[in-house]
Scaffold this motif. Structure first.
Motif, PDB file in Angstrom:
ATOM      1  N   HIS A   1      -0.352  -3.239  -6.610  1.00  0.00           N
ATOM      2  CA  HIS A   1      -1.037  -3.246  -5.695  1.00  0.00           C
ATOM      3  C   HIS A   1      -0.625  -3.522  -4.090  1.00  0.00           C
ATOM      4  O   HIS A   1      -0.677  -2.095  -3.487  1.00  0.00           O
ATOM      5  CB  HIS A   1      -2.087  -4.397  -6.170  1.00  0.00           C
ATOM      6  CG  HIS A   1      -3.538  -4.301  -6.052  1.00  0.00           C
ATOM      7  ND1 HIS A   1      -3.403  -4.438  -7.458  1.00  0.00           N
ATOM      8  CD2 HIS A   1      -4.324  -3.930  -6.033  1.00  0.00           C
ATOM      9  CE1 HIS A   1      -4.813  -4.775  -8.089  1.00  0.00           C
ATOM     10  NE2 HIS A   1      -5.822  -4.034  -6.750  1.00  0.00           N
ATOM     11  N   ASP A   2       0.493  -3.414  -3.779  1.00  0.00           N
ATOM     12  CA  ASP A   2       1.371  -3.835  -2.852  1.00  0.00           C
ATOM     13  C   ASP A   2       1.855  -2.351  -1.970  1.00  0.00           C
ATOM     14  O   ASP A   2       2.265  -1.978  -1.477  1.00  0.00           O
ATOM     15  CB  ASP A   2       2.300  -5.013  -2.910  1.00  0.00           C
ATOM     16  CG  ASP A   2       1.471  -6.519  -1.645  1.00  0.00           C
ATOM     17  OD1 ASP A   2       0.395  -6.369  -1.619  1.00  0.00           O
ATOM     18  OD2 ASP A   2       1.940  -7.656  -3.211  1.00  0.00           O
ATOM     19  N   LEU A   3       2.990  -2.182  -3.661  1.00  0.00           N
ATOM     20  CA  LEU A   3       3.697  -0.673  -3.345  1.00  0.00           C
ATOM     21  C   LEU A   3       3.541   0.098  -4.232  1.00  0.00           C
ATOM     22  O   LEU A   3       4.495   0.799  -4.427  1.00  0.00           O
ATOM     23  CB  LEU A   3       5.750  -1.465  -3.054  1.00  0.00           C
ATOM     24  CG  LEU A   3       5.945  -2.428  -1.926  1.00  0.00           C
ATOM     25  CD1 LEU A   3       6.290  -3.927  -2.689  1.00  0.00           C
ATOM     26  CD2 LEU A   3       6.790  -1.700  -0.928  1.00  0.00           C
ATOM     27  N   ARG A   4       2.969   0.252  -5.239  1.00  0.00           N
ATOM     28  CA  ARG A   4       2.479   1.054  -6.207  1.00  0.00           C
ATOM     29  C   ARG A   4       3.611   0.835  -7.184  1.00  0.00           C
ATOM     30  O   ARG A   4       4.204   2.177  -7.107  1.00  0.00           O
ATOM     31  CB  ARG A   4       2.755   2.313  -5.643  1.00  0.00           C
ATOM     32  CG  ARG A   4       1.304   3.401  -6.198  1.00  0.00           C
ATOM     33  CD  ARG A   4       0.980   4.548  -5.643  1.00  0.00           C
ATOM     34  NE  ARG A   4       2.177   5.512  -5.681  1.00  0.00           N
ATOM     35  CZ  ARG A   4       1.644   6.943  -6.576  1.00  0.00           C
ATOM     36  NH1 ARG A   4       0.223   7.431  -5.943  1.00  0.00           N
ATOM     37  NH2 ARG A   4       2.248   7.821  -6.372  1.00  0.00           N
ATOM     38  N   LYS A   5       4.888   0.351  -7.369  1.00  0.00           N
ATOM     39  CA  LYS A   5       5.356  -0.206  -7.987  1.00  0.00           C
ATOM     40  C   LYS A   5       5.307  -0.109  -9.575  1.00  0.00           C
ATOM     41  O   LYS A   5       4.567  -1.046  -9.696  1.00  0.00           O
ATOM     42  CB  LYS A   5       6.542  -1.699  -8.080  1.00  0.00           C
ATOM     43  CG  LYS A   5       7.316  -1.316  -6.263  1.00  0.00           C
ATOM     44  CD  LYS A   5       8.431  -2.468  -7.141  1.00  0.00           C
ATOM     45  CE  LYS A   5       8.636  -2.940  -5.399  1.00  0.00           C
ATOM     46  NZ  LYS A   5      10.088  -3.868  -5.062  1.00  0.00           N
ATOM     47  N   HIS A   6       5.666   0.586 -10.309  1.00  0.00           N
ATOM     48  CA  HIS A   6       5.481   0.947 -12.023  1.00  0.00           C
ATOM     49  C   HIS A   6       6.236  -0.252 -12.448  1.00  0.00           C
ATOM     50  O   HIS A   6       6.856  -1.084 -12.312  1.00  0.00           O
ATOM     51  CB  HIS A   6       6.583   2.210 -12.415  1.00  0.00           C
ATOM     52  CG  HIS A   6       5.986   2.254 -13.893  1.00  0.00           C
ATOM     53  ND1 HIS A   6       7.020   2.027 -14.717  1.00  0.00           N
ATOM     54  CD2 HIS A   6       5.122   3.195 -14.266  1.00  0.00           C
ATOM     55  CE1 HIS A   6       6.362   2.687 -15.869  1.00  0.00           C
ATOM     56  NE2 HIS A   6       5.058   3.366 -15.826  1.00  0.00           N
ATOM     57  N   GLU A   7       5.132  -0.380 -12.792  1.00  0.00           N
ATOM     58  CA  GLU A   7       5.858  -2.001 -14.278  1.00  0.00           C
ATOM     59  C   GLU A   7       7.037  -1.661 -14.626  1.00  0.00           C
ATOM     60  O   GLU A   7       7.591  -3.344 -14.659  1.00  0.00           O
ATOM     61  CB  GLU A   7       4.840  -2.034 -15.627  1.00  0.00           C
ATOM     62  CG  GLU A   7       3.753  -2.519 -15.206  1.00  0.00           C
ATOM     63  CD  GLU A   7       2.566  -2.497 -16.773  1.00  0.00           C
ATOM     64  OE1 GLU A   7       1.427  -3.156 -16.529  1.00  0.00           O
ATOM     65  OE2 GLU A   7       3.436  -2.280 -17.235  1.00  0.00           O
TER      66      GLU A   7
ATOM     67  N   LEU B   1      12.638  -4.382 -13.581  1.00  0.00           N
ATOM     68  CA  LEU B   1      13.597  -3.887 -13.510  1.00  0.00           C
ATOM     69  C   LEU B   1      14.538  -4.888 -12.360  1.00  0.00           C
ATOM     70  O   LEU B   1      14.901  -5.703 -12.072  1.00  0.00           O
ATOM     71  CB  LEU B   1      13.917  -2.605 -13.079  1.00  0.00           C
ATOM     72  CG  LEU B   1      15.929  -2.001 -13.339  1.00  0.00           C
ATOM     73  CD1 LEU B   1      16.476  -2.201 -14.355  1.00  0.00           C
ATOM     74  CD2 LEU B   1      15.635  -0.582 -12.242  1.00  0.00           C
ATOM     75  N   ALA B   2      13.899  -4.458 -11.285  1.00  0.00           N
ATOM     76  CA  ALA B   2      13.932  -5.069  -9.929  1.00  0.00           C
ATOM     77  C   ALA B   2      13.771  -6.293  -9.526  1.00  0.00           C
ATOM     78  O   ALA B   2      13.908  -6.646  -8.332  1.00  0.00           O
ATOM     79  CB  ALA B   2      14.385  -3.951  -8.652  1.00  0.00           C
ATOM     80  N   GLU B   3      12.369  -6.649  -9.531  1.00  0.00           N
ATOM     81  CA  GLU B   3      12.483  -8.354  -9.331  1.00  0.00           C
ATOM     82  C   GLU B   3      12.258  -8.964 -10.508  1.00  0.00           C
ATOM     83  O   GLU B   3      12.827  -9.916 -10.258  1.00  0.00           O
ATOM     84  CB  GLU B   3      10.598  -7.674  -9.010  1.00  0.00           C
ATOM     85  CG  GLU B   3      10.844  -6.655  -7.535  1.00  0.00           C
ATOM     86  CD  GLU B   3       9.554  -6.987  -6.634  1.00  0.00           C
ATOM     87  OE1 GLU B   3       9.861  -8.081  -6.382  1.00  0.00           O
ATOM     88  OE2 GLU B   3       9.233  -6.348  -5.569  1.00  0.00           O
TER      89      GLU B   3
ATOM     90  N   ASN C   1      11.970   2.454  -5.405  1.00  0.00           N
ATOM     91  CA  ASN C   1      10.745   1.579  -4.127  1.00  0.00           C
ATOM     92  C   ASN C   1      11.216   2.135  -3.020  1.00  0.00           C
ATOM     93  O   ASN C   1      10.829   1.806  -1.991  1.00  0.00           O
ATOM     94  CB  ASN C   1      11.604  -0.121  -3.809  1.00  0.00           C
ATOM     95  CG  ASN C   1      10.848  -0.789  -3.325  1.00  0.00           C
ATOM     96  OD1 ASN C   1       9.706  -0.747  -3.237  1.00  0.00           O
ATOM     97  ND2 ASN C   1      11.166  -1.937  -2.308  1.00  0.00           N
ATOM     98  N   ALA C   2      10.558   3.553  -2.931  1.00  0.00           N
ATOM     99  CA  ALA C   2      10.945   4.911  -2.254  1.00  0.00           C
ATOM    100  C   ALA C   2      11.684   4.280  -0.945  1.00  0.00           C
ATOM    101  O   ALA C   2      11.494   4.131   0.548  1.00  0.00           O
ATOM    102  CB  ALA C   2       9.593   4.520  -1.517  1.00  0.00           C
ATOM    103  N   GLY C   3      12.778   3.997  -1.524  1.00  0.00           N
ATOM    104  CA  GLY C   3      13.831   3.751  -0.374  1.00  0.00           C
ATOM    105  C   GLY C   3      13.702   2.202   0.296  1.00  0.00           C
ATOM    106  O   GLY C   3      15.185   1.940   0.846  1.00  0.00           O
ATOM    107  N   GLN C   4      12.776   1.663   0.401  1.00  0.00           N
ATOM    108  CA  GLN C   4      12.423   0.487   0.923  1.00  0.00           C
ATOM    109  C   GLN C   4      13.299  -1.157   0.203  1.00  0.00           C
ATOM    110  O   GLN C   4      12.282  -1.813   0.096  1.00  0.00           O
ATOM    111  CB  GLN C   4      11.468   0.430   0.886  1.00  0.00           C
ATOM    112  CG  GLN C   4      10.034   0.783   1.462  1.00  0.00           C
ATOM    113  CD  GLN C   4       8.735   1.419   1.029  1.00  0.00           C
ATOM    114  OE1 GLN C   4       8.333   1.003   1.883  1.00  0.00           O
ATOM    115  NE2 GLN C   4       8.245   1.259  -0.194  1.00  0.00           N
TER     116      GLN C   4
ATOM    117  N   GLN D   1       4.311   7.212 -10.503  1.00  0.00           N
ATOM    118  CA  GLN D   1       5.519   6.451 -10.098  1.00  0.00           C
ATOM    119  C   GLN D   1       6.058   5.982  -9.372  1.00  0.00           C
ATOM    120  O   GLN D   1       7.032   5.989  -8.890  1.00  0.00           O
ATOM    121  CB  GLN D   1       6.709   6.427 -11.687  1.00  0.00           C
ATOM    122  CG  GLN D   1       5.728   6.996 -12.506  1.00  0.00           C
ATOM    123  CD  GLN D   1       6.399   6.961 -13.710  1.00  0.00           C
ATOM    124  OE1 GLN D   1       7.889   7.139 -13.757  1.00  0.00           O
ATOM    125  NE2 GLN D   1       6.496   6.809 -15.284  1.00  0.00           N
ATOM    126  N   LEU D   2       5.928   7.210  -8.281  1.00  0.00           N
ATOM    127  CA  LEU D   2       6.569   7.229  -6.961  1.00  0.00           C
ATOM    128  C   LEU D   2       5.774   5.582  -5.707  1.00  0.00           C
ATOM    129  O   LEU D   2       4.366   6.330  -5.793  1.00  0.00           O
ATOM    130  CB  LEU D   2       6.388   8.795  -6.251  1.00  0.00           C
ATOM    131  CG  LEU D   2       6.419   9.169  -4.919  1.00  0.00           C
ATOM    132  CD1 LEU D   2       8.356   9.260  -4.767  1.00  0.00           C
ATOM    133  CD2 LEU D   2       5.651   9.648  -3.856  1.00  0.00           C
TER     134      LEU D   2
END
Ligand code: NAD
Length: 469
Positions: free
Chosen positions: A62-68, A73-75, A251-254, A293-294
């Protein structure tokens, strides 16, 4: 001292004053200090995180449209690995460390005792809104502290899940999430803490450091900046392109440690750009804006900020946007000058300037024109070039022939230097960040060296000169 686990409450009516008072009393009671307590709480945190995994994944989507998979991987995965590492090593971390004692203090013995700092405050940003709350919290618990956590208000879904999962499972006098914006953050910073762990921008890092200075509160500051990536003629270009595209567009460069810009030797400038374009197309397709996935840009303000950094005449690849969905496709910029807007601030988005340099010395001068970066990446097959950069350029941490991966090794301290941060964490370094290393010298009462006592006579000075050299 009781090892009993505290009762939990979801009492949301607690005022800040009450919360601080209760945490103070709880910490002073000694309840958080034992190995058994810390171990049990870390295990509980792992169970709670596992129970809430789906809710966290949904919130991140919801917050960042991150794929599962990206979120895992990153969280989430990083926090599982950090908890496992802490559970495995906690006993050893807590053990007093025996150190040598010089003849001058004979026959005393010396050791270092890690003690908890007390009431700690964790303030987090929005870009990895889950991981950057939980990873410091692991350190705070492992080191035997109590903590208040303030997630970022700009990732509200994740903040809500964090509040629910922590406040429902742990007593507020031990750890507690408080949600709110800048006003709450300022209220929290007005209070006296025993340690502040802040992750965020360099600008707000200064606000935090100034507030902490009023109470002489120590802080860990995990900040940002412009992290360079260097590609020399000795690099494997396909590997470099693959790993730069991974590190930049996750994470789109964020990402605080994303390569902010690339410095590339003239001779391979065009070849690198070709490789980067190929790699972007391979990973995101020919129309990245339609790729589900973007990840998206966090909000309208940051989206607008990024659009101002993208000068259309300097877009080499990509550059298209979807304002409605806050999407920006992976974008390469060329012909960028050091005074251009894109080089005046941390980009923190899917925009990558590629800047040609004559050679490594030119690259070093370019980097040293900026504040000391949080990360640096060098792609080169030449070990002399590796040593040259490692020895002569200051940066928080980084990789040779890779991007981002240094932060996935808990044996490495993660942190900045200068404007990119103070202090470090991950693994044992998180335990250290939330501990005071107390120096203890234990002497016996039998033997004594008379030289240290009055009166001062010439023979004592002679002995002292022998001992103290
Ligand atoms: P930010 O500094 O704007 O906000 C971070 C936190 O500070 C938030 O919880 C926010 O509520 C609070 N805050 C904002 N303004 C405040 C004020 N005036 N007074 C007190 N508190 C205030 O950062 P952000 O935009 O959320 O995150 C992006 C920045 O964080 C980037 O610079 C990035 O490089 C950096 N970052 C660093 C790391 C790291 O590990 N070093 C990790 C992630 C992000």
């Amino acid at each position: 001292m009781s090892h009993a686990l505290p009762a939990t409450t979801t009492d949301t009516t607690l005022t800040l004053d009450e919360l601080i008072k209760r945490q103070d009393q709880y910490f002073q009671s000694g309840a958080t200090r034992s190995y058994e307590f810390r171990h049990a709480q870390l295990q509980k945190l792992l169970q709670v995180a596992q129970k809430y995994e789906k809710a966290i994944l949904d919130a991140l989507a919801h917050d960042l449209r991150k794929h599962e998979t990206e979120s895992f991987l990153a969280e989430i995965g990083i926090t599982y690995a950090e908890i496992s590492d802490a559970l495995k090593h906690l006993k050893r971390w807590m053990k007093p460390q025996r150190v040598g004692s010089p003849l001058a203090v004979w026959p005393a013995r010396s050791h270092i005792v890690s003690e908890p700092l007390g009431r700690t405050l964790i303030i987090s940003p929005w870009n990895y809104p889950y991981q950057l709350c939980i990873t410091p919290l692991i350190g705070a618990i492992a080191a035997g502290n109590v903590a208040v956590i303030k997630p970022s208000e700009l990732a509200p879904h994740t903040a809500a899940v964090l509040e629910k999962m922590i406040n429902e499972s742990f007593a507020p006098e031990f750890i507690h999430v408080m949600n709110g914006g800048v006003k709450l953050s300022q209220q929290l910073l007005d209070e006296r803490w025993d340690h502040i762990f802040f992750t965020g921008s360099t600008a707000i890092g200064k606000v935090v450091a100034a507030a902490a200075a009023k109470h002489l509160t120590p802080c860990t500051l995990e900040l940002g900046g412009k992290s360079p990536c260097l590609v020399t003629r000795n690099a494997n270009l396909d590997v470099a392109a693959r790993r730069i595209v991974f590190g930049k567009f996750l994470n789109a460069g964020q990402t605080c440690v994303a390569p902010d810009y690339v410095l590339v030797e003239d001779a391979i400038h065009d070849a690198l750009i070709e490789a980067l374009r190929r790699e972007i197309t391979l990973r995101f397709g020919s129309d990245p804006l339609r790729n589900e996935q973007l990840p998206r840009i966090i909000n309208e303000r940051h989206f607008q900020r990024l659009t101002r950094l993208i000068e259309p005449g300097k877009v080499n690849f990509g550059g298209r946007m979807d304002a409605g969905q806050l999407l920006i496709e992976p974008t390469l910029m060329t012909g960028v000058q050091v005074h251009d807007p894109v080089m005046q601030e941390e980009i923190f988005g899917p925009v990558l300037p590629i800047i040609p340099v004559k050679d490594l010395e030119h690259a070093k001068k370019y980097i040293q024109g900026f504040e000391k970066p949080l990360a640096l990446y060098l792609f080169s097959g030449d070990k002399r070039e590796h040593q040259n950069i490692i020895r002569s350029v200051s940066f928080g941490g980084g990789c040779i022939n890779d991007t981002l991966m240094h932060l996935a090794n808990p044996k490495l301290p993660f942190g900045g230097v200068g404007a990119s941060g103070t202090g470090a964490y991950h693994g044992k370094y998180s335990f250290d960040a939330f501990s005071h290393r107390k120096a203890v010298l234990v002497n016996g009462t039998g033997l004594d060296l008379p030289v240290r006592y009055f009166p001062w006579i010439p023979s004592k000075e002679k002995i002292l000169r022998l001992l103290l050299k």
